[in-house]
Design a protein around this motif. Structure first.
Motif, PDB file in Angstrom:
ATOM      1  N   ALA A 251      28.882  73.367  38.430  1.00  0.00           N
ATOM      2  CA  ALA A 251      29.814  72.964  37.373  1.00  0.00           C
ATOM      3  C   ALA A 251      31.141  72.453  37.930  1.00  0.00           C
ATOM      4  CB  ALA A 251      30.064  74.141  36.429  1.00  0.00           C
ATOM      5  N   MET A 252      31.438  72.746  39.203  1.00  0.00           N
ATOM      6  CA  MET A 252      32.690  72.271  39.802  1.00  0.00           C
ATOM      7  C   MET A 252      32.709  70.753  39.973  1.00  0.00           C
ATOM      8  SD  MET A 252      33.411  74.916  42.880  1.00  0.00           S
ATOM      9  CE  MET A 252      33.196  76.682  42.695  1.00  0.00           C
ATOM     10  N   TYR A 255      34.196  68.628  37.279  1.00  0.00           N
ATOM     11  CA  TYR A 255      35.611  68.954  37.100  1.00  0.00           C
ATOM     12  C   TYR A 255      36.471  68.119  38.050  1.00  0.00           C
ATOM     13  CZ  TYR A 255      40.028  71.497  37.361  1.00  0.00           C
ATOM     14  OH  TYR A 255      41.365  71.816  37.370  1.00  0.00           O
ATOM     15  N   PRO A 260      35.089  66.637  32.700  1.00  0.00           N
ATOM     16  CA  PRO A 260      35.182  68.101  32.574  1.00  0.00           C
ATOM     17  C   PRO A 260      34.316  68.664  31.444  1.00  0.00           C
ATOM     18  CG  PRO A 260      37.358  67.144  32.878  1.00  0.00           C
ATOM     19  CD  PRO A 260      36.418  65.999  32.664  1.00  0.00           C
ATOM     20  N   GLN A 262      31.278  68.020  31.028  1.00  0.00           N
ATOM     21  CA  GLN A 262      30.034  68.412  31.695  1.00  0.00           C
ATOM     22  C   GLN A 262      30.191  69.774  32.381  1.00  0.00           C
ATOM     23  OE1 GLN A 262      28.770  65.314  34.338  1.00  0.00           O
ATOM     24  NE2 GLN A 262      28.501  63.809  32.721  1.00  0.00           N
ATOM     25  N   THR A 263      31.393  70.037  32.900  1.00  0.00           N
ATOM     26  CA  THR A 263      31.649  71.347  33.498  1.00  0.00           C
ATOM     27  C   THR A 263      31.466  72.441  32.455  1.00  0.00           C
ATOM     28  OG1 THR A 263      33.187  70.476  35.146  1.00  0.00           O
ATOM     29  CG2 THR A 263      33.424  72.793  34.576  1.00  0.00           C
ATOM     30  N   GLY A 287      35.578  78.828  35.558  1.00  0.00           N
ATOM     31  CA  GLY A 287      35.430  77.379  35.667  1.00  0.00           C
ATOM     32  C   GLY A 287      35.433  76.714  34.308  1.00  0.00           C
ATOM     33  N   ARG A 288      34.821  77.375  33.337  1.00  0.00           N
ATOM     34  CA  ARG A 288      34.798  76.859  31.969  1.00  0.00           C
ATOM     35  C   ARG A 288      36.212  76.823  31.391  1.00  0.00           C
ATOM     36  NH1 ARG A 288      34.147  79.215  26.869  1.00  0.00           N
ATOM     37  NH2 ARG A 288      32.981  77.926  25.368  1.00  0.00           N
ATOM     38  N   ALA A 291      38.222  73.914  32.854  1.00  0.00           N
ATOM     39  CA  ALA A 291      37.798  72.611  32.323  1.00  0.00           C
ATOM     40  C   ALA A 291      38.275  72.427  30.883  1.00  0.00           C
ATOM     41  CB  ALA A 291      36.280  72.487  32.408  1.00  0.00           C
TER      42      ALA A 291
END
Length: 455
Positions: A251-252, A255, A260, A262-263, A287-288, A291
């Motif tokens: 997921a990074m 970003y 983002p 898509q992250t 991470g979510r 983003a």
């Protein structure tokens, strides 16, 4: 560089004070491998020439694995340029033309033709059957990885994870390629399900490191493909924690080099797999949050920050600098990005200060503090401290070794420059832009030099 084997070694060479031809006659492949290794040919090069893995070549040289299969002996002779006759590898038709079978026929020429034909057929069938048995044994033994070999594969992956965060990505890619190649060879063979699951687990970790290294270098397209391979391998391993980890890491990429949104989707997919809190789940949540903050979804981002805190409190990692661990300092690293994009500079400065304190003055993971410093530069730009922002961004880059000044860092520095209005771009900002351009050019030169050395 290709291995260089002098053909004269097989006729005039000596090993352990004996002519090498004696070892060839005995089909002593272990002695042949040690003989070549003593002359500067690596086991990896030997393995490539004869079509086995480097680990297997080393095992043969140590005598822990025997080579008896006729087909493998032929590959050894062909790959190493050994005359077939030196290892007694003539075909039956060759022997019939002038060898032992022809001699046997001449000695028994007065026997009835039918009886002679039966004896000749038996003479051919016995060694052929022996070879068939040996080849069958070889096929069965090569269809499974020994427990120790499997442990070595996993230990190697763990060692890569230990050194990965501090090593330049271009250096790590060449090291990771060797182990990826070995797992590929092993996975081509039939393996018991439990063995294949462990091989797939190791492949998932190696592929994720390859993808992350490519992402740091700015090769988003190739990184995306390696993350796809990592997800495939993780799913094949049936290890839930690994499946979450690989998706959270993947997921990074959007970003830093993409959308983002898509992250957010990939982090949601990671969180959907696990029903319990885990360090990898906390990573996905953090991470979510970052983003969502970048997308301007303020309320959702703040809820995601709370989720990340909650999951970390339930299952956070101990402090570690190994790849894919998620200790407190890495949580703060992600929250630094979230607070920066939310525009909460006061809280962002506090989080950044605490994170940098935990990473220490000589961080083992240099890229994380550099990205935190670049978050700080973005905060300074938001607070209209443009010269200070440019100075902080430049310091973040100069603190890194040359090979760590990769595209992921330079792209982030470019965001700092873009955050400063053109009419407010003072001398420090102009110098930063020029420095980023020179670093990017220097990075291309270093990459070209590395490629030339590896060709």
């Amino acid at each position: 560089m290709a291995a260089r084997i002098d053909p004269s070694w097989w006729t005039s060479g000596r090993w352990e004070e004996r002519p090498i031809r004696e070892f060839l006659e005995q089909r002593d492949v272990a002695a042949v491998f040690r003989f070549l290794h003593a002359r500067g040919v690596s086991y990896g090069a030997i393995a490539a020439l004869v079509g086995v893995s480097a680990n297997r070549a080393a095992e043969i040289a140590k005598g822990t694995r025997q080579v008896t299969a006729y087909e493998v002996l032929e590959r050894v002779a062909l790959g190493l340029g050994i005359p077939r006759a030196a290892m007694g590898l003539g075909r039956e038709k060759d022997l019939a033309a002038g060898g032992s079978i022809a001699t046997r026929h001449e000695m028994a020429s007065d026997q009835p033709a039918s009886r002679q034909a039966e004896e000749d057929a038996a003479a051919r069938a016995v060694p052929a059957l022996a070879r068939l048995r040996a080849e069958l044994d070889e096929a069965l033994s090569s269809s499974s990885v020994s427990p120790r070999h499997l442990e070595l594969v996993e230990e190697s992956a763990s060692e890569h994870m230990r050194i990965y965060p501090s090593a330049p990505p271009s250096v790590m890619l060449s090291r990771l390629a060797t182990d990826c190649s070995e797992i590929q060879v092993l996975s081509h063979r039939r393996q018991p399900a439990a063995v294949q699951a462990r091989l797939s687990g190791a492949a998932a970790l190696l592929a994720t490191m390859c993808a992350d290294a490519l992402m740091r270098l700015g090769d988003a397209g190739e990184a995306r493909l390696w993350y796809r391979t990592a997800i495939h391998a993780a799913d094949d391993s049936a290890d839930t924690r690994l499946r979450v980890l690989v998706r959270a890491q993947a997921a990074m990429l959007p970003y830093y080099f993409g959308d983002p949104q898509q992250t957010v989707a990939m982090a949601d997919a990671a969180l959907a797999i696990t029903a319990a809190a885990s360090p990898s789940g906390a990573l996905a949540a953090a991470g979510r949050a970052r983003a969502l903050a970048r997308l301007g979804a303020v309320d959702q981002a703040r809820a995601a920050i709370e989720q990340a805190h909650r999951m970390f409190d339930e299952a956070g990692d101990d402090d570690s600098d190994a790849a894919f661990r998620f200790p407190a300092k890495r949580l703060l690293f992600y929250l630094s990005g979230a607070m920066t994009w939310l525009g909460d500079t006061k809280e962002a400065y506090r989080v950044q200060e605490e994170a940098l304190r935990l990473y220490g003055p000589a961080p083992a993971v240099p890229i994380d503090p550099a990205l935190i410093m670049l978050d700080r530069a973005l905060c300074l730009a938001r607070d209209l401290r443009f010269a200070d922002a440019a100075i902080a961004a430049r310091e973040a880059i100069t603190n890194l070794p040359d090979l760590q000044r990769t595209e992921i860092i330079l792209t982030k520095a470019g965001q700092v420059i873009s955050a400063i209005p053109r009419h407010a771009q003072c001398r420090e900002v102009i110098e930063l832009a020029e420095y980023v351009r020179s670093c990017r050019e220097r990075s291309r030169t270093l990459a070209a030099g590395t490629a030339a050395l590896e060709s």
